[in-house]
Enzyme design. Structure first.
Site, PDB file in Angstrom:
ATOM      1  N   ASP A   7      10.432   7.947 -20.338  1.00  0.00           N
ATOM      2  CA  ASP A   7      10.720   8.979 -21.335  1.00  0.00           C
ATOM      3  C   ASP A   7      11.913   9.811 -20.864  1.00  0.00           C
ATOM      4  OD1 ASP A   7      10.771  11.111 -23.084  1.00  0.00           O
ATOM      5  OD2 ASP A   7       8.618  11.487 -23.001  1.00  0.00           O
ATOM      6  N   HIS A  33       8.268   7.756 -25.954  1.00  0.00           N
ATOM      7  CA  HIS A  33       8.069   9.132 -26.389  1.00  0.00           C
ATOM      8  C   HIS A  33       7.692   9.132 -27.874  1.00  0.00           C
ATOM      9  CE1 HIS A  33       8.650  13.483 -26.359  1.00  0.00           C
ATOM     10  NE2 HIS A  33       9.227  13.341 -27.538  1.00  0.00           N
ATOM     11  N   CYS A  87       4.345  15.925 -27.969  1.00  0.00           N
ATOM     12  CA  CYS A  87       5.778  16.163 -27.856  1.00  0.00           C
ATOM     13  C   CYS A  87       5.986  17.621 -27.449  1.00  0.00           C
ATOM     14  CB  CYS A  87       6.453  15.812 -29.189  1.00  0.00           C
ATOM     15  SG  CYS A  87       8.244  16.053 -29.281  1.00  0.00           S
TER      16      CYS A  87
END
Length: 251
Positions: free
Chosen positions: A189, A221, A134
């Site tokens: 995403d 994601h 992330c």
């Protein structure tokens, strides 16, 4: 798999002390170092288990609390299973802390993390690898670009905002990177639209960076994070295979 020992450690930085988790093979022999950057939810049991898994494959793994300026772990009050849709107020805690960690600050911190690894008797001599998840994927790029002589490989998984129009966008580090890169993008995403994927790939290719970027079909994601609603088992398994393959080639 190798038996693993995990301990809490403190890392002095220019701005204070970052608490961190260190995992390494229990035999205490020096092993190749890996700097693991967290996702937005921070250092927590799942991140420690990921570090343990990497350590069991023969690496010494450091997971710093990159939000240490906002407090020691746990920085946020999170449930054992994280579902932001069920608790949208979570983002009210997290977003301001994320925004406060600028690329400039993250690069400064990275120097402290890399120095700590270099000084540890549990880490083998030479450059280390970096992996991030992330927001940690962005941190991995900034670290590889700022300290090319100290990073031999960098990976990122379900990273967002990797190639924006901002003057400090992570993809602009490409010209400074000498490490081999692997990035596993999440499918569909919102934080990494197709135009950013293309811009990121073009920047790496133009800079001559050894790299491989792949989009994981059906993986949302956050797909590697088993303690969240975004977990995707197939994507996670693919991520482990790709990461370990990169590390084996590097070390």
């Amino acid at each position: 798999m190798t038996a693993v020992q995990g301990t809490a450690v403190d890392i002095p930085t220019e701005d204070g002390t970052a608490d961190a988790y260190l995992a390494h093979p229990a035999d205490g022999r020096p092993r190749p170092g890996v700097l693991l950057y967290q996702d937005a939810f921070g250092l927590r049991p799942h991140l420690r288990s990921m570090a343990d898994r990497l350590a069991s494959a023969g690496y010494t793994v450091l997971v710093p609390n990159v939000f240490y300026r906002s407090g020691r772990t746990p920085v946020f009050d999170l449930p054992e299973f994280i579902d932001p849709e069920a608790r949208p107020e979570i983002w009210g805690q997290i977003v301001p802390v994320m925004q406060a960690l600028t690329p400039e600050l993250s690069v400064r911190d990275a120097d402290a993390y890399l120095r700590w690894l270099a000084d540890s008797p549990l880490v083998a001599d030479g450059p280390v690898a970096v992996t991030g998840y992330c927001m940690g994927a962005r941190l991995a790029l900034h670290t590889a670009g700022a300290y090319p002589e100290r990073v031999s490989a960098a990976a990122g998984f379900h990273g967002g905002r990797l190639a924006t129009d901002a003057p400090d966008s992570p993809h602009l580090n490409a010209e400074h990177i000498t490490a081999e890169l692997y990035f596993g993008h999440a499918d569909d995403d919102p934080s990494l639209p197709e135009e950013q994927i293309e811009r990121f790939e073009q920047a790496l290719t133009a800079a001559g960076v050894r790299h491989r970027c792949e989009v994981y079909p059906g993986a949302p994601h956050g797909y590697t994070q088993a303690d969240t609603a975004s977990y995707h088992k197939e994507g996670d398994e693919r991520h482990w295979a790709a990461l370990l393959d990169l590390l084996e080639r590097t070390f």
